[in-house]
Each structure stands twice: as structure tokens, then as C-alpha cells.
Scaffold this motif. Structure first.
Motif, mmCIF file in Angstrom:
data_model
loop_
_atom_site.group_PDB
_atom_site.id
_atom_site.type_symbol
_atom_site.label_atom_id
_atom_site.label_comp_id
_atom_site.label_asym_id
_atom_site.label_seq_id
_atom_site.Cartn_x
_atom_site.Cartn_y
_atom_site.Cartn_z
ATOM 1 N N ASN A 117 47.191 0.591 -10.306
ATOM 2 C CA ASN A 117 48.215 1.779 -10.557
ATOM 3 C C ASN A 117 49.141 2.421 -11.916
ATOM 4 O OD1 ASN A 117 48.496 -0.162 -8.637
ATOM 5 N ND2 ASN A 117 48.599 -2.338 -9.731
ATOM 6 N N VAL A 118 48.390 2.994 -12.963
ATOM 7 C CA VAL A 118 49.004 2.892 -13.930
ATOM 8 C C VAL A 118 49.367 4.939 -13.331
ATOM 9 C CG1 VAL A 118 47.415 3.382 -14.966
ATOM 10 C CG2 VAL A 118 49.759 3.376 -16.015
ATOM 11 N N SER A 119 47.511 4.771 -12.578
ATOM 12 C CA SER A 119 47.014 6.518 -12.463
ATOM 13 C C SER A 119 47.142 6.571 -10.863
ATOM 14 C CB SER A 119 45.623 6.957 -12.773
ATOM 15 O OG SER A 119 44.908 6.211 -12.450
ATOM 16 N N VAL A 174 32.695 4.029 -14.315
ATOM 17 C CA VAL A 174 33.348 4.804 -12.761
ATOM 18 C C VAL A 174 33.744 4.825 -13.159
ATOM 19 C CG1 VAL A 174 33.401 4.788 -10.846
ATOM 20 C CG2 VAL A 174 31.690 4.030 -11.948
ATOM 21 N N ILE A 175 35.509 4.356 -13.081
ATOM 22 C CA ILE A 175 36.675 4.511 -13.481
ATOM 23 C C ILE A 175 37.712 5.515 -14.059
ATOM 24 C CG2 ILE A 175 39.376 3.976 -13.975
ATOM 25 C CD1 ILE A 175 38.290 0.642 -12.702
ATOM 26 N N PHE A 176 36.672 5.564 -15.710
ATOM 27 C CA PHE A 176 37.532 6.679 -16.592
ATOM 28 C C PHE A 176 36.273 8.411 -16.019
ATOM 29 C CE2 PHE A 176 35.965 9.420 -20.135
ATOM 30 C CZ PHE A 176 36.892 9.112 -21.068
ATOM 31 N N LEU A 177 35.519 8.408 -15.008
ATOM 32 C CA LEU A 177 34.936 9.400 -14.700
ATOM 33 C C LEU A 177 35.711 10.335 -13.533
ATOM 34 C CD1 LEU A 177 31.103 8.957 -15.194
ATOM 35 C CD2 LEU A 177 32.752 10.358 -16.684
ATOM 36 N N ASN A 178 36.065 8.686 -12.481
ATOM 37 C CA ASN A 178 37.703 9.370 -11.699
ATOM 38 C C ASN A 178 38.729 9.943 -11.866
ATOM 39 O OD1 ASN A 178 37.761 9.595 -8.718
ATOM 40 N ND2 ASN A 178 39.660 8.341 -9.426
ATOM 41 N N HIS A 186 43.314 16.308 -19.954
ATOM 42 C CA HIS A 186 42.309 15.404 -20.680
ATOM 43 C C HIS A 186 43.323 14.317 -21.532
ATOM 44 C CE1 HIS A 186 40.456 16.217 -17.654
ATOM 45 N NE2 HIS A 186 39.750 17.205 -17.793
ATOM 46 N N ILE A 187 44.964 14.725 -22.180
ATOM 47 C CA ILE A 187 45.008 13.992 -24.328
ATOM 48 C C ILE A 187 44.626 12.683 -23.745
ATOM 49 C CG2 ILE A 187 46.387 14.213 -25.516
ATOM 50 C CD1 ILE A 187 48.071 16.693 -24.033
ATOM 51 N N SER A 188 44.786 11.541 -22.315
ATOM 52 C CA SER A 188 44.956 10.401 -22.778
ATOM 53 C C SER A 188 43.751 10.266 -22.997
ATOM 54 C CB SER A 188 45.879 9.855 -21.475
ATOM 55 O OG SER A 188 47.552 10.894 -21.679
ATOM 56 N N ALA A 189 42.824 11.054 -22.063
ATOM 57 C CA ALA A 189 41.523 10.607 -22.196
ATOM 58 C C ALA A 189 40.929 10.665 -23.903
ATOM 59 C CB ALA A 189 40.876 11.049 -20.679
ATOM 60 N N LEU A 190 41.243 11.696 -24.500
ATOM 61 C CA LEU A 190 40.333 12.076 -25.199
ATOM 62 C C LEU A 190 40.861 11.057 -27.037
ATOM 63 C CD1 LEU A 190 40.289 15.774 -25.059
ATOM 64 C CD2 LEU A 190 38.449 14.332 -24.994
ATOM 65 N N VAL A 191 42.059 10.906 -26.831
ATOM 66 C CA VAL A 191 42.568 9.907 -27.397
ATOM 67 C C VAL A 191 42.394 8.388 -27.335
ATOM 68 C CG1 VAL A 191 44.837 8.383 -27.957
ATOM 69 C CG2 VAL A 191 45.364 10.930 -27.341
ATOM 70 N N GLY A 192 42.091 8.537 -25.663
ATOM 71 C CA GLY A 192 41.257 6.587 -25.852
ATOM 72 C C GLY A 192 39.885 6.907 -26.608
#
Length: 229
Positions: A117-119, A174-178, A186-192
């Protein structure tokens, strides 16, 4: 079902297919686990319908079998599900103007549903509120259906359920890679990733969850403008 709802359901369903694979497998395992501990099918099915808490449902198996201690149960539940406080805060704007659907959206907010829902890129001709509702509803039904199957079959079949919870971790990956492949930034992903890794080193595997979530929230607040862009 009118056209607005049916279109929203058709748009939401593809997003839930990967989640269905993980949820069905894991919830079937949960049903088997409860049956192996001596519970009738009634208990796990009711837990999935009314509690719907994933990992906490697995943790509750031992709580139900141990000495009655509501304080310990409360603390454990808050620790396991504390991340939903942050999910809820981040979904305040998205859940605005959804009417009574908001009640079910709040109840059904899981890690996987939050991720979708967020993405999700919701088409302009699809009602946003109904899209999120059906994403939440479909994931909920996968979990309940799997529990029913596992609880019923568990009465007749015995399997080794050790380590079966790892399927949820695999689903997260899997969800993260997708999302990584679909996102331009990829700022949000790298921060996490880096916040979690840092807190894991500093606080250890048992205590890193809440500090990492707080650090992620702080980083997003500091770099809010860059993240929003």
C-alpha cells in the motif's frame, strides 16, 4: 459488486500474489503447529480471524501453554509488534478520506500489506481507498484460509514445524528486492539497511528492532525533502 470496487480488486490482486505464496505456507504451518500442541482447529482459526498478528501468533503458542501471566504477554506483544506504531504513523496521510474502510485498514496493517500500500503505483482511474482495502482484505483471507487448512489437516497429519517461520523472512527479502528494482531512488532502502545494520551491531540481535526503527524515522525527518523528491 459495482465497477469501482471490481476494478480496484482486479488492480490489487496481482500485488498480493507473492504475499499469498508466503502467507499460505506460513499460516498452514501455524495451523499444524497449534494442532501438534493439542489445540483443536477452533483455536488457531479464531486467532487468525480476530488477532491476525503473524509472528505474534507463533509466539502465543507457548504463552497459551505456560502459566497465566498477562503482564509478560502484554510486554512480549508490545515488543514483537512495536514496529506497527511506525507503520501507522507513515500511513496517516494515505488512509485519509477512506471512510469506514479505515477501520479494517488499521486492523489488517501487516508488514506485507504496508509494503504494497505504501509503494504500489495505483492507476489514476482506480479508487485509492478500495485498492488499499482489497490489498488488505486479500492478504487477510490468505492468512485465514491457510490457517483453516493447516488446522484441519493437522488433526490427521503430523509434520516437523521447526524453522518454518523463515519463510516470512524470505518473503520480506523478495518484497525488498522488488521495490529496489522498481524504484529510481534507493535512498529509503539504503537508510533502512544501514540503520538496521548499525543498530544490530550496537544493540545486538535481541534488542535492535526498536532502536533501528527510531533511527530510520529520525533519518527520514532530517532528510525529508531529499526522500520526498
Amino acid at each position: 459488486m459495482d465497477k469501482i470496487k471490481s476494478n480496484a480488486l482486479k488492480a490489487a490482486f496481482p500485488y498480493t500474489i507473492p504475499i499469498a505464496a508466503g502467507f499460505l505456507f506460513l499460516s498452514i504451518s501455524y495451523g499444524f503447529l497449534m494442532s501438534s500442541k493439542g489445540f483443536s482447529a477452533f483455536y488457531p482459526i479464531c486467532m487468525s480471524i480476530f488477532v491476525y498478528a503473524g509472528s505474534m501468533q507463533f509466539a502465543s503458542v507457548n504463552l497459551l501453554l505456560s502459566t497465566f501471566n498477562p503482564i509478560a504477554a502484554l510486554i512480549l506483544t508490545l515488543m514483537v509488534n512495536s514496529r506497527h506504531l511506525f507503520y501507522g504513523i507513515s500511513m496517516l496521510d494515505k488512509y485519509k478520506n477512506t471512510g469506514l474502510k479505515k477501520l479494517f485498514l488499521i486492523f489488517g496493517l501487516t508488514d506485507e500489506t504496508f509494503s504494497v500500500n505504501v509503494s504500489a503505483k495505483i492507476p489514476k482511474d482506480i479508487d485509492r481507498g478500495w485498492f488499499m482495502f482489497f490489498t488488505t482484505f486479500l492478504n487477510y483471507m490468505y492468512w485465514v484460509l491457510g490457517t483453516v487448512v493447516g488446522a484441519v489437516l493437522g488433526s490427521y497429519i503430523t509434520i516437523n514445524t521447526n524453522g518454518i517461520e523463515f519463510v516470512l523472512t524470505a518473503l520480506f527479502v523478495v518484497i525488498f528486492l522488488n521495490q529496489w528494482l522498481e524504484s529510481k531512488s534507493h535512498i529509503s532502502a539504503l537508510v533502512g539497511v544501514f540503520s538496521s545494520a548499525l543498530c544490530l551491531i550496537v544493540f545486538g540481535a535481541e534488542n535492535f528492532m526498536i532502536p533501528s526503527l527510531m533511527l530510520i524515522l529520525l533519518m527520514f525527518l532530517i532528510f525529508r525533502k531529499k526522500v520526498e523528491k
